[in-house]
Design an enzyme around this catalytic site. Structure first.
Site, PDB file in Angstrom:
ATOM      1  N   THR A 283       4.786 -33.749  14.568  1.00 14.92           N
ATOM      2  CA  THR A 283       6.081 -34.214  15.045  1.00 14.92           C
ATOM      3  C   THR A 283       6.643 -33.187  16.029  1.00 14.92           C
ATOM      4  O   THR A 283       6.019 -32.164  16.295  1.00 14.92           O
ATOM      5  CB  THR A 283       7.090 -34.359  13.883  1.00 14.92           C
ATOM      6  OG1 THR A 283       7.496 -33.049  13.447  1.00 14.92           O
ATOM      7  CG2 THR A 283       6.484 -35.104  12.706  1.00 14.92           C
TER       8      THR A 283
ATOM      9  N   ALA B 164      -2.724 -28.173  24.162  1.00 12.26           N
ATOM     10  CA  ALA B 164      -3.287 -29.371  23.539  1.00 12.26           C
ATOM     11  C   ALA B 164      -4.592 -28.986  22.837  1.00 12.26           C
ATOM     12  O   ALA B 164      -4.577 -28.172  21.928  1.00 12.26           O
ATOM     13  CB  ALA B 164      -3.477 -30.480  24.548  1.00 12.26           C
TER      14      ALA B 164
ATOM     15  N   LYS C 141       6.022 -27.379  18.103  1.00 12.51           N
ATOM     16  CA  LYS C 141       6.188 -26.047  18.674  1.00 12.51           C
ATOM     17  C   LYS C 141       7.428 -25.314  18.168  1.00 12.51           C
ATOM     18  O   LYS C 141       7.604 -24.121  18.443  1.00 12.51           O
ATOM     19  CB  LYS C 141       6.296 -26.127  20.200  1.00 12.51           C
ATOM     20  CG  LYS C 141       5.151 -26.826  20.896  1.00 12.51           C
ATOM     21  CD  LYS C 141       5.407 -26.890  22.391  1.00 12.51           C
ATOM     22  CE  LYS C 141       4.364 -27.721  23.117  1.00 12.51           C
ATOM     23  NZ  LYS C 141       4.483 -29.162  22.766  1.00 12.51           N
TER      24      LYS C 141
ATOM     25  N   LYS D  24       5.960 -22.381  25.309  1.00  8.23           N
ATOM     26  CA  LYS D  24       4.535 -22.054  25.319  1.00  8.23           C
ATOM     27  C   LYS D  24       4.283 -20.619  25.743  1.00  8.23           C
ATOM     28  O   LYS D  24       3.483 -19.902  25.122  1.00  8.23           O
ATOM     29  CB  LYS D  24       3.784 -23.026  26.234  1.00  8.23           C
ATOM     30  CG  LYS D  24       3.758 -24.456  25.699  1.00  8.23           C
ATOM     31  CD  LYS D  24       3.062 -25.409  26.661  1.00  8.23           C
ATOM     32  CE  LYS D  24       3.008 -26.827  26.107  1.00  8.23           C
ATOM     33  NZ  LYS D  24       2.320 -27.776  27.012  1.00  8.23           N
TER      34      LYS D  24
ATOM     35  N   GLU E 149       6.362 -35.347  26.255  1.00 11.44           N
ATOM     36  CA  GLU E 149       7.053 -35.381  24.974  1.00 11.44           C
ATOM     37  C   GLU E 149       7.819 -36.710  24.889  1.00 11.44           C
ATOM     38  O   GLU E 149       8.032 -37.368  25.917  1.00 11.44           O
ATOM     39  CB  GLU E 149       8.036 -34.207  24.872  1.00 11.44           C
ATOM     40  CG  GLU E 149       7.392 -32.830  24.872  1.00 11.44           C
ATOM     41  CD  GLU E 149       6.660 -32.515  23.582  1.00 11.44           C
ATOM     42  OE1 GLU E 149       6.954 -33.170  22.543  1.00 11.44           O
ATOM     43  OE2 GLU E 149       5.768 -31.646  23.595  1.00 11.44           O
TER      44      GLU E 149
ATOM     45  N   GLY F 267       1.096 -41.222  27.856  1.00 15.13           N
ATOM     46  CA  GLY F 267       1.103 -40.344  26.689  1.00 15.13           C
ATOM     47  C   GLY F 267       1.017 -38.870  26.989  1.00 15.13           C
ATOM     48  O   GLY F 267       0.660 -38.076  26.111  1.00 15.13           O
TER      49      GLY F 267
ATOM     50  N   GLY G 277      -2.218 -35.310  26.568  1.00 14.65           N
ATOM     51  CA  GLY G 277      -2.893 -36.546  26.155  1.00 14.65           C
ATOM     52  C   GLY G 277      -3.050 -36.576  24.655  1.00 14.65           C
ATOM     53  O   GLY G 277      -3.352 -35.551  24.015  1.00 14.65           O
TER      54      GLY G 277
ATOM     55  N   ASP H 202       9.796 -26.816  27.507  1.00 14.76           N
ATOM     56  CA  ASP H 202       8.522 -26.860  26.792  1.00 14.76           C
ATOM     57  C   ASP H 202       7.600 -25.744  27.273  1.00 14.76           C
ATOM     58  O   ASP H 202       6.914 -25.104  26.468  1.00 14.76           O
ATOM     59  CB  ASP H 202       7.865 -28.229  27.000  1.00 14.76           C
ATOM     60  CG  ASP H 202       6.709 -28.457  26.042  1.00 14.76           C
ATOM     61  OD1 ASP H 202       6.925 -28.337  24.828  1.00 14.76           O
ATOM     62  OD2 ASP H 202       5.598 -28.749  26.512  1.00 14.76           O
TER      63      ASP H 202
ATOM     64  N   LEU I 125      -7.105 -27.314  24.167  1.00 13.67           N
ATOM     65  CA  LEU I 125      -7.748 -26.131  24.750  1.00 13.67           C
ATOM     66  C   LEU I 125      -7.676 -24.938  23.793  1.00 13.67           C
ATOM     67  O   LEU I 125      -6.650 -24.728  23.142  1.00 13.67           O
ATOM     68  CB  LEU I 125      -7.072 -25.754  26.063  1.00 13.67           C
ATOM     69  CG  LEU I 125      -7.217 -26.735  27.227  1.00 13.67           C
ATOM     70  CD1 LEU I 125      -6.433 -26.215  28.438  1.00 13.67           C
ATOM     71  CD2 LEU I 125      -8.677 -26.935  27.587  1.00 13.67           C
TER      72      LEU I 125
END
Length: 814
Positions: A555, A611, A579, A682, A667, A664, A796, A678, A613
């Site tokens: 979520t 994602a 996150k 990160k 967010e 997709g 994705g 975002d 990676l």
């Protein structure tokens, strides 16, 4: 000579007695065969209840007696043809009349002594053995009913009498040497003292009867027939994959029996051990199965551990004080005091400092233990040299048993490691010098979990069971559930992991299934579930207390992220796509990391940055191997990269963003991506994982969005972007005229982080970045000029779900 004993479940009803008759018929040989019989299943409890009710002037005892009588009469009617019932029906009625007279006397006196209690309890075995004897006679098997009270002589410790071995062996041997016939039926459990009064050998004493007879007659076979296929590696009611132990030594069987394996009564083993006779434990309802052979020397099957057992309702009694150190006799006084109250000590451990002695006893004896020990040490307690006896309840003992543990290194480490990883706190430890048993005292609420964890580690080489609790069924959650279903067989076959989704929730509903939710029908199961309540969901996870549990947060919900600490304290690993936790205050981030470390679980959030990676794993490997991160340059938003790679002024910026959302990549609220928040999260996470104590408000953000775009709903956001199309076109054209590309770049250098839109020329490492790809450049001590590059799809649902999946596998393999 052979001895076969049949337990209460084996003779519980007419159908079972017929099965017993079949086994006896097949077992008969030219030599003598002795059958020892328990009471019909449940009858002993009813007898004792009737006696207790009578002593308390409760007239309902008569109803209990009527129930006992009718059950035996009904068994006779179903077993025997009408023409053969008269004799045994008369015997059953006569015995029940005698029982009723005794209970009437108890009622009148208002007293139930242990001597009378034994007399009452004896009727169960007498009745069942007489009924079996009559049925065998009618079906063509001539037999002799023998009253065990004439053969087994005990002291007068009623309800748990001690056998006088020498005279008992003499009586049994003499009787069967001179007896005529081949088949003999004995009631188990009962005996008599030298005055001829009925005594009993303790619950489970029918096994003991069989062992005494077998040892005295040097029987070639002693068989204990019960309702399980033999002794098991663990209690099958607690461990679904428990398996039968083919063979086991007497010593191992005694250890397992002492620690709760109720298949065989512990004293049974001693007479057979003294004569070096073997005993079979077999299943009445599956006689073709091998069962368990108990004998003098176990035959190795490659297993170091033979079985796992447990005792519940244990209390830990601790006597401690500085006045005990160096003073002899304290242990003796403690055990003498407990012995005076007939309190059995089932566990002993003492600190090497001699400051504390701990003993485990049955919870039912704590009041007497406290009273007698405090009285014994009242002078020392008064002088402050010893503390009053400290008692802790709600505990259990779990024991590993195996002859081959001796001199085998690593067993204790493996045991305590498995328990620790699953948050099972060990309160006390004991290991005998024989190294045949390692016993641990744990919370009773953890017994099922502990036994399953240990059984999995020591016996189940096929797979490790993983129990998932997933919150979030949006785009990523759906893909994750599909991937879990798709890879179920692969994980079990190649990684030996059986991954089950036990709990599943979204913002509306939640559902649990202890056997695992069918992933092909998870949507239907969730629709039929309960209304979602996050507090209840977390409480349910904790109360289930399943081994190898992993909580998966798919979520972007802050409330869900605030539950991690409670899960860590239960040693439940957390895999977070969310996150918020890792980018929250530095204090909270560090506390979560510390809690995961303290409680031996994992906090994994690879998908927080790239994602699917391997960005965080790569960074962690660099730092763990001693490298130092000097600079990080990255394009961390697959959404923004997709948008700026597809926007050229020919169609509106808003339409490109909407396309990204529909595919997709964004967010749920695209403003989180386009505002740069975002990306800030990160780079913050990367800086922290690199070892820098950074806070969110220390990151500079050169935003390209007009402030008014941040107001209102998501649809208002799209409308506002349409109004500012000229602004976005100008950004593009300014970069294009110099043959540069727009990239939203995150950077970290010299302890400072920044995010913002930059013009990137063709010579830069970030220039050739297409579609929704992300790229992270790590400049380190080892990579000072040519950076270590991690590049690939950074957005994705499928790739993000795969990243979550990979973290689940990492957590599962600790």
């Amino acid at each position: 000579m052979q001895v076969l004993k049949f337990g209460g479940s084996s003779v519980a009803n007419e159908k079972n007695i017929k099965q017993v008759s079949s086994i006896i018929r097949n077992a008969l040989s030219k030599d003598k065969t002795i059958i020892v019989v328990s009471a019909l299943g449940g009858i002993t409890d009813l007898l004792l209840q009737a006696g207790s009710m009578a002593s308390n002037a409760d007239n309902e005892y008569k109803q209990k007696l009527a129930e006992i009588k009718e059950r035996h009469l009904e068994t006779v009617r179903l077993l025997l043809p009408l023409t053969h019932q008269s004799s045994i029906l008369s015997a059953v009625i006569q015995l029940n009349n005698e029982l009723e007279d005794i209970c009437n006397g108890i009622y009148l006196l208002g007293e139930l002594s242990d001597r009378i209690k034994d007399r009452v309890a004896s009727f169960g075995e007498i009745l069942s053995s007489r009924i079996l004897s009559s049925y065998l006679e009618v079906t063509g098997l001539d037999n002799t009913w023998v009253d065990a009270r004439q053969l087994i002589i005990t002291d007068s410790r009623y309800t748990r009498a001690h056998v006088q071995q020498e005279i008992t062996e003499k009586y049994i041997r003499n009787y069967f040497q001179s007896a005529i016939g081949h088949l003999f039926i004995l009631p188990g459990f009962i005996a008599s003292n030298e005055q001829g009064h009925t005594t009993t050998l303790g619950r489970g004493g029918s096994d003991y009867t069989a062992a005494l007879v077998g040892a005295a007659t040097n029987a070639t076979e002693v068989e204990i027939w019960t309702d399980v296929p033999g002794m098991m590696t663990a209690d099958p009611r607690l461990v679904p994959h428990a398996r039968t132990i083919d063979n086991i030594s007497f010593q191992e069987a005694m250890e397992l029996s002492h620690f709760g394996a109720k298949v065989i009564y512990p004293p049974t083993i001693q007479p057979l051990l003294n004569k070096n006779l073997s005993v079979w434990v077999k299943n009445t309802f599956a006689p073709e199965l091998h069962g368990t052979l108990i004998h003098a020397h176990t035959q190795s099957d490659g297993s170091i551990i033979r079985g796992i057992s447990s005792i519940s309702k244990v209390a830990l009694c601790s006597l401690e004080g500085s006045g005990m150190v160096g003073i002899p006799g304290f242990s003796k006084r403690l055990f003498d005091a407990l012995a005076r109250q007939s309190i059995n000590v089932i566990f002993i451990t003492q600190a090497s400092s001699e400051h504390t002695i701990c003993v485990g006893i049955d919870e039912g004896a704590i009041r007497q233990a406290k009273q007698v020990v405090d009285e014994e040490f009242k002078n020392e307690i008064k002088e402050g040299r010893v503390n009053p006896l400290d008692i802790e309840t709600g505990l259990a003992i779990v024991a590993l048993v195996g002859d081959h543990m001796k001199s085998h290194t690593g067993i204790s480490g493996k045991m305590f490691g498995a328990l620790g990883r699953n948050g099972i706190n060990v309160r006390a430890i004991a290991q005998g010098s024989s190294e045949r048993n390692i016993s641990t005292v744990i919370n009773a609420s953890d017994v099922r979990k502990a036994i399953n964890v240990l059984h999995e580690d020591f016996f189940e080489t096929t797979y490790k069971q993983i129990n998932l609790f997933i919150v979030g069924t949006g785009n990523v959650g759906k893909r994750l559930l599909h991937q879990l279903e798709q890879q179920f067989q692969y994980l079990q076959k190649h990684l030996r992991l059986q991954v089950r989704v036990i709990g599943l929730a979204n913002s509306r509903k939640m559902v649990f299934d202890d056997k695992g939710i069918r992933l092909s029908q998870w949507g239907e199961a969730l629709d039929n579930g309960l209304k979602m309540n996050l507090h209840d969901f977390i409480e349910e996870i904790q109360s289930k207390n399943l081994r190898n549990s992993i909580f998966v947060d798919v979520t972007a919900n802050e409330s869900v992220s605030m539950c991690y600490d409670a899960l860590f304290r239960k040693s439940i690993s957390v895999v977070a796509c969310n996150k918020i936790a890792a980018s929250s205050s530095l204090h909270n981030y560090q506390q979560l990391k510390d809690l995961a470390r303290e409680y031996n679980c994992l906090f994994l959030f690879e998908t927080n940055v790239g994602a699917g990676l391997p960005v965080i794993n790569t960074l962690n490997d660099l730092v763990s191997s001693g490298d130092t991160i000097q600079t990080i340059e990255a394009v961390l938003s697959g959404t923004l990269n997709f948008v700026f790679n597809n926007y050229n002024g020919e169609r509106s910026f808003a339409s490109v963003v909407r396309q990204a959302q529909e595919e997709g990549y964004t967010e749920p609220d695209p403003r989180l991506d386009l505002s740069g928040k975002d990306v800030m999260r990160k780079i913050l996470i990367l800086a922290r994982e690199a070892g820098y104590p950074l806070e969110m408000d220390a990151i500079s953000n050169n935003s390209f969005l007009p402030p008014s775009c941040m107001n209102g709903s998501v649809e208002d956001f799209y409308k506002e972007m349409e109004k500012y199309e000229s602004h976005f076109r100008q950004l593009y054209e300014e970069a294009a005229k110099d043959h540069k590309k727009l990239k939203y770049v995150a950077s970290f250098k010299d302890g400072k982080a920044a995010v913002g839109l930059q013009h990137i020329d063709a010579a830069h490492n970030l220039y050739h970045l297409y579609g929704k790809d992300n790229v992270v450049l790590f400049y380190t001590t080892r990579y000072p000029e040519q950076p270590l590059v991690v590049k690939g799809a950074g957005a994705g649902a499928d790739v993000t779900a795969s990243g979550v999946f990979a973290d689940i596998v990492r957590a599962a393999r600790i």
